[in-house]
Scaffold this motif. Sequence first.
Motif, PDB file in Angstrom:
ATOM      1  N   LEU A  90     -17.323  78.952   1.080  1.00 57.63           N
ATOM      2  CA  LEU A  90     -18.660  78.915   1.672  1.00 57.63           C
ATOM      3  C   LEU A  90     -19.336  77.590   1.366  1.00 57.63           C
ATOM      4  CD1 LEU A  90     -20.022  82.370   0.490  1.00 57.63           C
ATOM      5  CD2 LEU A  90     -19.248  81.801   2.781  1.00 57.63           C
ATOM      6  N   THR A  91     -20.193  77.172   2.255  1.00 55.81           N
ATOM      7  CA  THR A  91     -21.067  76.036   2.009  1.00 55.81           C
ATOM      8  C   THR A  91     -22.487  76.518   2.227  1.00 55.81           C
ATOM      9  OG1 THR A  91     -19.419  74.429   2.767  1.00 55.81           O
ATOM     10  CG2 THR A  91     -21.719  73.715   2.771  1.00 55.81           C
ATOM     11  N   ALA A  92     -23.366  76.256   1.273  1.00 49.55           N
ATOM     12  CA  ALA A  92     -24.780  76.604   1.403  1.00 49.55           C
ATOM     13  C   ALA A  92     -25.585  75.305   1.381  1.00 49.55           C
ATOM     14  CB  ALA A  92     -25.216  77.512   0.260  1.00 49.55           C
ATOM     15  N   ILE A  93     -26.518  75.195   2.297  1.00 50.89           N
ATOM     16  CA  ILE A  93     -27.392  74.021   2.366  1.00 50.89           C
ATOM     17  C   ILE A  93     -28.825  74.514   2.211  1.00 50.89           C
ATOM     18  CG2 ILE A  93     -28.198  72.098   3.782  1.00 50.89           C
ATOM     19  CD1 ILE A  93     -25.507  72.328   5.308  1.00 50.89           C
ATOM     20  N   TYR A  94     -29.554  73.925   1.275  1.00 55.95           N
ATOM     21  CA  TYR A  94     -30.966  74.267   1.102  1.00 55.95           C
ATOM     22  C   TYR A  94     -31.754  72.976   1.281  1.00 55.95           C
ATOM     23  CZ  TYR A  94     -35.135  76.608  -0.460  1.00 55.95           C
ATOM     24  OH  TYR A  94     -36.383  77.165  -0.495  1.00 55.95           O
ATOM     25  N   TYR A  95     -32.529  72.898   2.362  1.00 57.84           N
ATOM     26  CA  TYR A  95     -33.315  71.698   2.639  1.00 57.84           C
ATOM     27  C   TYR A  95     -34.587  71.712   1.806  1.00 57.84           C
ATOM     28  CZ  TYR A  95     -30.268  70.655   6.552  1.00 57.84           C
ATOM     29  OH  TYR A  95     -29.182  70.358   7.323  1.00 57.84           O
ATOM     30  N   LEU A  96     -34.881  70.588   1.161  1.00 55.31           N
ATOM     31  CA  LEU A  96     -36.062  70.467   0.300  1.00 55.31           C
ATOM     32  C   LEU A  96     -37.166  69.703   1.022  1.00 55.31           C
ATOM     33  CD1 LEU A  96     -34.239  69.632  -3.050  1.00 55.31           C
ATOM     34  CD2 LEU A  96     -35.014  71.855  -2.207  1.00 55.31           C
ATOM     35  N   ASN A  97     -37.569  70.234   2.153  1.00 53.80           N
ATOM     36  CA  ASN A  97     -38.620  69.628   2.967  1.00 53.80           C
ATOM     37  C   ASN A  97     -39.722  70.657   3.212  1.00 53.80           C
ATOM     38  OD1 ASN A  97     -37.084  67.218   3.343  1.00 53.80           O
ATOM     39  ND2 ASN A  97     -35.855  68.312   4.839  1.00 53.80           N
ATOM     40  N   PRO A  98     -40.622  70.855   2.227  1.00 56.82           N
ATOM     41  CA  PRO A  98     -41.626  71.915   2.361  1.00 56.82           C
ATOM     42  C   PRO A  98     -42.597  71.712   3.518  1.00 56.82           C
ATOM     43  CG  PRO A  98     -42.087  70.547   0.445  1.00 56.82           C
ATOM     44  CD  PRO A  98     -40.743  70.126   0.974  1.00 56.82           C
ATOM     45  N   ASN A  99     -42.766  70.476   3.977  1.00 60.09           N
ATOM     46  CA  ASN A  99     -43.717  70.201   5.053  1.00 60.09           C
ATOM     47  C   ASN A  99     -43.029  69.831   6.361  1.00 60.09           C
ATOM     48  OD1 ASN A  99     -46.025  70.521   3.307  1.00 60.09           O
ATOM     49  ND2 ASN A  99     -45.390  68.598   2.369  1.00 60.09           N
ATOM     50  N   GLU A 146     -17.468  86.184  -8.319  1.00 59.49           N
ATOM     51  CA  GLU A 146     -18.845  86.685  -8.368  1.00 59.49           C
ATOM     52  C   GLU A 146     -19.685  86.116  -9.499  1.00 59.49           C
ATOM     53  OE1 GLU A 146     -19.798  90.821  -7.857  1.00 59.49           O
ATOM     54  OE2 GLU A 146     -17.855  91.187  -6.940  1.00 59.49           O
ATOM     55  N   ASP A 147     -19.090  85.303 -10.374  1.00 57.93           N
ATOM     56  CA  ASP A 147     -19.850  84.863 -11.537  1.00 57.93           C
ATOM     57  C   ASP A 147     -20.766  83.677 -11.252  1.00 57.93           C
ATOM     58  OD1 ASP A 147     -18.145  82.713 -11.304  1.00 57.93           O
ATOM     59  OD2 ASP A 147     -17.251  82.933 -13.291  1.00 57.93           O
ATOM     60  N   GLY A 148     -20.831  83.276  -9.997  1.00 58.61           N
ATOM     61  CA  GLY A 148     -21.691  82.144  -9.655  1.00 58.61           C
ATOM     62  C   GLY A 148     -20.979  80.814  -9.758  1.00 58.61           C
ATOM     63  N   ALA A 149     -19.649  80.836  -9.967  1.00 58.01           N
ATOM     64  CA  ALA A 149     -18.897  79.586 -10.030  1.00 58.01           C
ATOM     65  C   ALA A 149     -19.105  78.832  -8.718  1.00 58.01           C
ATOM     66  CB  ALA A 149     -17.416  79.867 -10.255  1.00 58.01           C
ATOM     67  N   HIS A 150     -19.322  77.543  -8.812  1.00 58.21           N
ATOM     68  CA  HIS A 150     -19.625  76.767  -7.623  1.00 58.21           C
ATOM     69  C   HIS A 150     -19.464  75.282  -7.907  1.00 58.21           C
ATOM     70  CE1 HIS A 150     -23.255  76.505 -10.003  1.00 58.21           C
ATOM     71  NE2 HIS A 150     -23.502  75.385  -9.351  1.00 58.21           N
ATOM     72  N   THR A 151     -19.399  74.521  -6.861  1.00 58.94           N
ATOM     73  CA  THR A 151     -19.624  73.083  -6.947  1.00 58.94           C
ATOM     74  C   THR A 151     -20.866  72.840  -6.107  1.00 58.94           C
ATOM     75  OG1 THR A 151     -18.254  72.621  -5.016  1.00 58.94           O
ATOM     76  CG2 THR A 151     -17.171  72.543  -7.166  1.00 58.94           C
ATOM     77  N   ASN A 152     -21.516  71.729  -6.316  1.00 55.74           N
ATOM     78  CA  ASN A 152     -22.726  71.475  -5.552  1.00 55.74           C
ATOM     79  C   ASN A 152     -22.962  69.993  -5.407  1.00 55.74           C
ATOM     80  OD1 ASN A 152     -24.695  70.401  -7.623  1.00 55.74           O
ATOM     81  ND2 ASN A 152     -23.915  72.236  -8.629  1.00 55.74           N
ATOM     82  N   LYS A 153     -23.870  69.650  -4.546  1.00 59.79           N
ATOM     83  CA  LYS A 153     -24.233  68.252  -4.341  1.00 59.79           C
ATOM     84  C   LYS A 153     -25.704  68.187  -3.966  1.00 59.79           C
ATOM     85  CE  LYS A 153     -21.538  65.666  -1.841  1.00 59.79           C
ATOM     86  NZ  LYS A 153     -20.860  65.058  -0.678  1.00 59.79           N
ATOM     87  N   LEU A 154     -26.436  67.317  -4.610  1.00 58.31           N
ATOM     88  CA  LEU A 154     -27.782  66.976  -4.179  1.00 58.31           C
ATOM     89  C   LEU A 154     -27.627  65.727  -3.328  1.00 58.31           C
ATOM     90  CD1 LEU A 154     -30.892  67.035  -4.218  1.00 58.31           C
ATOM     91  CD2 LEU A 154     -30.773  65.598  -6.263  1.00 58.31           C
ATOM     92  N   PRO A 194     -28.059  76.409  -7.246  1.00 57.42           N
ATOM     93  CA  PRO A 194     -26.726  76.656  -6.667  1.00 57.42           C
ATOM     94  C   PRO A 194     -26.044  77.897  -7.244  1.00 57.42           C
ATOM     95  CG  PRO A 194     -26.968  74.341  -7.223  1.00 57.42           C
ATOM     96  CD  PRO A 194     -28.154  75.062  -7.804  1.00 57.42           C
ATOM     97  N   ARG A 195     -26.197  78.127  -8.536  1.00 57.74           N
ATOM     98  CA  ARG A 195     -25.598  79.307  -9.151  1.00 57.74           C
ATOM     99  C   ARG A 195     -26.241  80.587  -8.601  1.00 57.74           C
ATOM    100  NH1 ARG A 195     -22.687  81.018 -13.647  1.00 57.74           N
ATOM    101  NH2 ARG A 195     -23.453  82.940 -14.559  1.00 57.74           N
TER     102      ARG A 195
END
Length: 197
Positions: free
Chosen positions: A163-172, A128-136, A98-99
Amino acid sequence: NFASAAEAAVASCFTPRLAQTLVACNPSIVGGWRKQSVVVLDGVLGREACERLRSEAEAIRSRGLLERAESSGDVMATQVTPDDDSMRRAATTLTALPRAIARAVGRRINDEVRGRQASGEAMSCLVEDGAHTNKLAVVETDGGAYLKHVDSILAGGMDPRKLTAIYYLNPNWSEAQGGHLRAWDAVVVGGDGGEAG
């Protein structure tokens, strides 16, 4: 290291043209919100990194570090923080992601904002320092999903998140499996900067 490689990969895919699209949604622009945009980038970190991140997410789940999410009974979730020793032991790479995303996207968007400021537009930069909140978040059942919702509204005022960033962890993952992101009332932009389908 993973954090530097992830930041570089995100920065290379998140082009200045994509930053222009998102900056047009900046709530600090005089006159308020414009139409929201969603940027879709596929395969940014590659299959190997995705598999590694997924393995760490599964370790967090197996250690019982997830809680039932309020937005859906089918989703378990937690904050992934590097300050939490048990989280860091289970997910070194996942705590760095996330950072890395926040830094790369924040830097690219701020380049665009600064250009507009120089032209006389009044708008704010992101941190710009990468400050964020996140959720798995882990969907527990086939067909489970988050309900339709808005990410940035809190009771009593606007969430400072921009901003909201979503990264899906589904390699297949394949199209046949379903599970698509649906963006309501937004322009969806692909990695090439053009509108996606």
